[in-house]
Design an enzyme around this catalytic site. Structure first.
Site, short mmCIF file in Angstrom:
data_model
loop_
_atom_site.label_atom_id
_atom_site.label_comp_id
_atom_site.label_asym_id
_atom_site.label_seq_id
_atom_site.Cartn_x
_atom_site.Cartn_y
_atom_site.Cartn_z
N ASP A 43 -31.05 -25.99 -72.04
CA ASP A 43 -29.66 -25.99 -71.52
C ASP A 43 -29.92 -25.28 -69.96
O ASP A 43 -30.82 -24.47 -69.68
CB ASP A 43 -28.80 -25.31 -72.10
CG ASP A 43 -27.29 -25.49 -71.76
OD1 ASP A 43 -27.16 -26.58 -70.86
OD2 ASP A 43 -26.50 -24.74 -71.82
N ASN B 243 -22.22 -35.21 -75.26
CA ASN B 243 -22.56 -35.30 -73.64
C ASN B 243 -22.23 -36.71 -73.15
O ASN B 243 -22.29 -36.96 -71.86
CB ASN B 243 -24.19 -35.14 -73.78
CG ASN B 243 -24.57 -33.76 -73.95
OD1 ASN B 243 -25.64 -33.46 -74.38
ND2 ASN B 243 -23.76 -32.90 -73.37
N GLU C 65 -33.08 -17.22 -86.58
CA GLU C 65 -33.08 -16.00 -85.89
C GLU C 65 -32.92 -16.83 -84.45
O GLU C 65 -33.37 -17.74 -84.23
CB GLU C 65 -34.59 -15.43 -85.77
CG GLU C 65 -34.96 -14.75 -87.08
CD GLU C 65 -34.18 -13.46 -87.30
OE1 GLU C 65 -33.43 -12.73 -86.50
OE2 GLU C 65 -33.79 -13.13 -88.58
C1 IPE Z 1 -26.01 -28.74 -75.30
O1 IPE Z 1 -25.67 -28.29 -74.08
C2 IPE Z 1 -26.64 -29.94 -75.37
C3 IPE Z 1 -28.26 -29.97 -75.20
C4 IPE Z 1 -28.83 -29.03 -74.36
C5 IPE Z 1 -28.65 -31.50 -74.88
P1 IPE Z 1 -24.39 -28.47 -73.51
O2 IPE Z 1 -24.62 -28.16 -71.98
O3 IPE Z 1 -23.81 -29.77 -73.53
O4 IPE Z 1 -23.37 -27.63 -73.96
P2 IPE Z 1 -22.02 -26.87 -73.74
O5 IPE Z 1 -20.94 -27.89 -73.39
O6 IPE Z 1 -22.35 -26.04 -72.75
O7 IPE Z 1 -21.61 -26.32 -74.99
C1 IPE Z 2 -29.16 -29.66 -70.60
O1 IPE Z 2 -28.59 -29.16 -69.25
C2 IPE Z 2 -29.32 -30.86 -70.58
C3 IPE Z 2 -28.23 -31.92 -71.07
C4 IPE Z 2 -27.16 -31.34 -71.99
C5 IPE Z 2 -28.36 -33.22 -71.38
P1 IPE Z 2 -27.06 -29.12 -68.60
O2 IPE Z 2 -27.02 -30.54 -68.00
O3 IPE Z 2 -26.03 -29.08 -69.64
O4 IPE Z 2 -27.18 -28.21 -67.51
P2 IPE Z 2 -25.90 -27.13 -67.02
O5 IPE Z 2 -25.45 -26.49 -68.63
O6 IPE Z 2 -24.79 -28.09 -66.61
O7 IPE Z 2 -26.35 -26.12 -66.30
MG MG Z 3 -25.28 -27.12 -70.33
#
Ligand code: IPE
Ligand code: IPE
Ligand code: MG
Length: 257
Positions: free
Chosen positions: A36, A84, A223
């Site tokens: 993330d 997503n 964990e």
């Molecule tokens: C979780 O991250 C999904 C992936 C890393 C693929 P998100 O960025 O989608 O999660 P939320 O929306 O912050 O919970």
């Molecule tokens: C994780 O990074 C990748 C996916 C969820 C596909 P994010 O796109 O969620 O990045 P942030 O959380 O917006 O920074």
């Molecule tokens: Mg994210």
């Protein structure tokens, strides 16, 4: 040095570690990562979110090889959740092109490493160009006996559990399963992770402290290790730091030490 002296004078035998301070005999079998923070990494640099996703993609190889180097058996990476799809179309379309781009570059290395690629998630819901390349990678690596690189793509744990419940209902209705025979194993073997050990360690980058619908059933005794580092900045050294932290934990599984 100090560590070594302490060890010499300590009455307790200390486990041998490798060059990273990791005890080879106590490496987690299964590590899961919520990759993330790509978007925030990009925003911090004044770049579009997709630049963050490309930078994030370029980290996957480094961390996969690091996991393989220390003998991890299964590495599960959360790449795209069933939630997503709520993101802007351009971003989703870009993300759905990344598996092709990544596999075109890295599949040969993974094959040379004897890695097996698996996909968990609803492949039916992927664009056909994405589904095609990931299925091809699974096919080409299915006989490999090394680390399993398990990619969660269009994955959502609740839907996975709902599907398992439906299968159980159908098996009961059609007489293949009795209600009394429904137990933990009956559920586990109907999940997308069937046959894999539960994750020992779950890492989430970017400072968020939640599961976001990832491996809910499977992480009953996992964990957790969280870091503020955004995924595109996450390095081999951060990964080893998480493994060392894991090795310092006392797991009890409800019992006593
Ligand atoms: C979780 O991250 C999904 C992936 C890393 C693929 P998100 O960025 O989608 O999660 P939320 O929306 O912050 O919970
Ligand atoms: C994780 O990074 C990748 C996916 C969820 C596909 P994010 O796109 O969620 O990045 P942030 O959380 O917006 O920074
Ligand atoms: Mg994210």
């Amino acid at each position: 040095m100090l560590q070594r002296l302490k060890r010499l004078f300590s009455s307790q035998p200390q486990p041998e570690t490798d060059g990273h301070g990791i005890v080879p005999d106590a490496v987690p079998n299964h590590v899961a990562i919520i990759m993330d923070g790509n978007g925030r990494w990009a925003r911090k640099r004044g770049l579009p979110r997709i630049a963050g996703h490309r930078a994030g993609m370029n980290k996957v190889k480094e961390i996969s090889l690091a996991a393989d180097d220390i003998g991890i058996k299964v590495l599960t990476l959360y790449a795209f959740s069933t939630e997503n799809w709520k993101r802007p179309t351009e971003e989703v379309e870009f993300l759905m092109r990344l598996p092709e781009e990544w596999l075109a570059k890295e599949l040969d290395t993974l094959i040379a490493r004897n890695c097996q690629i698996r996909i968990i998630g609803e492949t039916e819901g992927l664009p056909s160009h994405t589904a095609r390349v990931v299925q091809d990678a699974e096919e080409k690596t299915k006989a490999n006996t090394g680390m399993i690189l398990n990619i969660a793509l269009n994955y959502g744990s609740r839907r996975e559990i709902v599907a398992a419940v439906k299968q159980i209902a159908q098996d009961v209705q059609e007489g293949r399963l009795s209600v009394d025979a429904i137990d933990d194993a009956a559920i586990a073997e109907r999940l997308l992770t069937r046959g894999l050990p539960d994750p020992d360690l779950l890492i989430r980058t970017s400072g968020e402290v939640r599961l976001s619908n990832f491996l809910l059933w499977q992480s009953a005794y996992t964990e957790f290790w969280f870091t503020d580092v955004f995924w595109p900045d996450f390095s081999r050294e951060h990964f080893f730091q998480a493994i060392r932290a894991f090795q310092g934990r006392g797991r009890r599984f409800g019992g006593l030490k």
